[in-house]
Design a protein around this motif. Structure first.
Motif, short mmCIF file in Angstrom:
data_model
loop_
_atom_site.label_atom_id
_atom_site.label_comp_id
_atom_site.label_asym_id
_atom_site.label_seq_id
_atom_site.Cartn_x
_atom_site.Cartn_y
_atom_site.Cartn_z
N ARG A 190 -7.61 -0.85 2.05
CA ARG A 190 -8.64 -0.01 1.43
C ARG A 190 -9.30 -0.79 0.30
N ALA A 208 -4.67 -2.78 7.98
CA ALA A 208 -3.63 -3.75 7.66
C ALA A 208 -3.84 -5.03 8.47
N LYS A 219 -2.92 5.23 -0.82
CA LYS A 219 -3.77 4.04 -0.97
C LYS A 219 -3.28 2.99 0.03
N PRO A 220 -3.74 3.10 1.27
CA PRO A 220 -3.22 2.20 2.30
C PRO A 220 -3.72 0.76 2.16
N GLU A 221 -2.94 -0.14 2.67
CA GLU A 221 -3.34 -1.54 2.74
C GLU A 221 -4.67 -1.65 3.46
N GLY A 260 0.85 -1.17 0.00
CA GLY A 260 0.00 0.00 0.00
C GLY A 260 0.89 1.22 0.00
N SER A 261 0.27 2.38 0.12
CA SER A 261 1.03 3.63 0.13
C SER A 261 0.33 4.62 1.05
N GLU A 262 0.92 5.78 1.17
CA GLU A 262 0.33 6.85 1.97
C GLU A 262 -1.05 7.23 1.44
N GLU A 294 -12.30 0.95 4.85
CA GLU A 294 -10.89 0.85 5.29
C GLU A 294 -10.81 -0.30 6.28
#
Length: 160
Positions: free
Chosen positions: A111, A132, A107-109, A103-105, A129
């Motif tokens: 989502r 993680a 598009k977080p894990e 994921g990223s800032e 959401e």
């Protein structure tokens, strides 16, 4: 079991269902087709794991993918609407997300974006959401939420 309830309601209402899945890889379709007699109401499922598959099979526009990314309500909407256009179903659900790891800032894990489309109605989209939780848990949560959306969609058919 929610899948049995979905199939029973769809059968009673004469509604055919289709799915479009990315991060769940067909888990929603599998949950429905695990039940004997599901062919009476489950029309088809699309597993569109790549952006190319989303474009080729569902008509997701390259501009939408470029502007919003695959994990977006805009893409979930186009997936659900493309499922309706490419099937005989009256109800379609779509799932696109980041199950992890990673994921990223932006598009977080965890989502996951969903689309719910009913023939003749505007498409509903939403984002959950899950966090993680790990790949397997996010995918199961996404599957279960998509099934809940189908049940909600069927309740709208029953009211009309």
């Amino acid at each position: 079991m929610i899948a049995v309830e979905i199939l029973n309601q769809a059968n009673a209402l004469g509604v055919m269902i289709a799915t479009a899945e990315s991060c769940t890889g067909g888990m929603v379709a599998a949950a429905l087709t695990d039940i004997p007699g599901s062919s009476a109401v489950f029309e088809r499922g699309f597993v569109t794991y790549t952006n190319v598959a989303k474009q080729e099979m569902l008509g997701v526009r390259p501009e939408t993918l470029e502007k919003f990314g695959a994990v977006s309500e805009q893409v979930a909407r186009e997936m659900a609407e493309g499922t309706m256009q490419n099937s005989k179903a009256q109800l379609a659900v779509s799932v696109t997300g980041i199950a992890g790891p990673g994921g990223s800032e932006f598009k977080p894990e965890g989502r996951v974006c969903f689309g719910l489309s009913r023939r003749g109605q505007s498409t509903h989209t939403e984002t959950i959401e899950f966090g993680a939780l790990g790949r397997a848990s996010v995918r199961k949560g996404a599957r279960d939420h998509a099934l809940e959306l189908l049940l909600i969609g069927l309740s709208h058919f029953a009211q009309n």
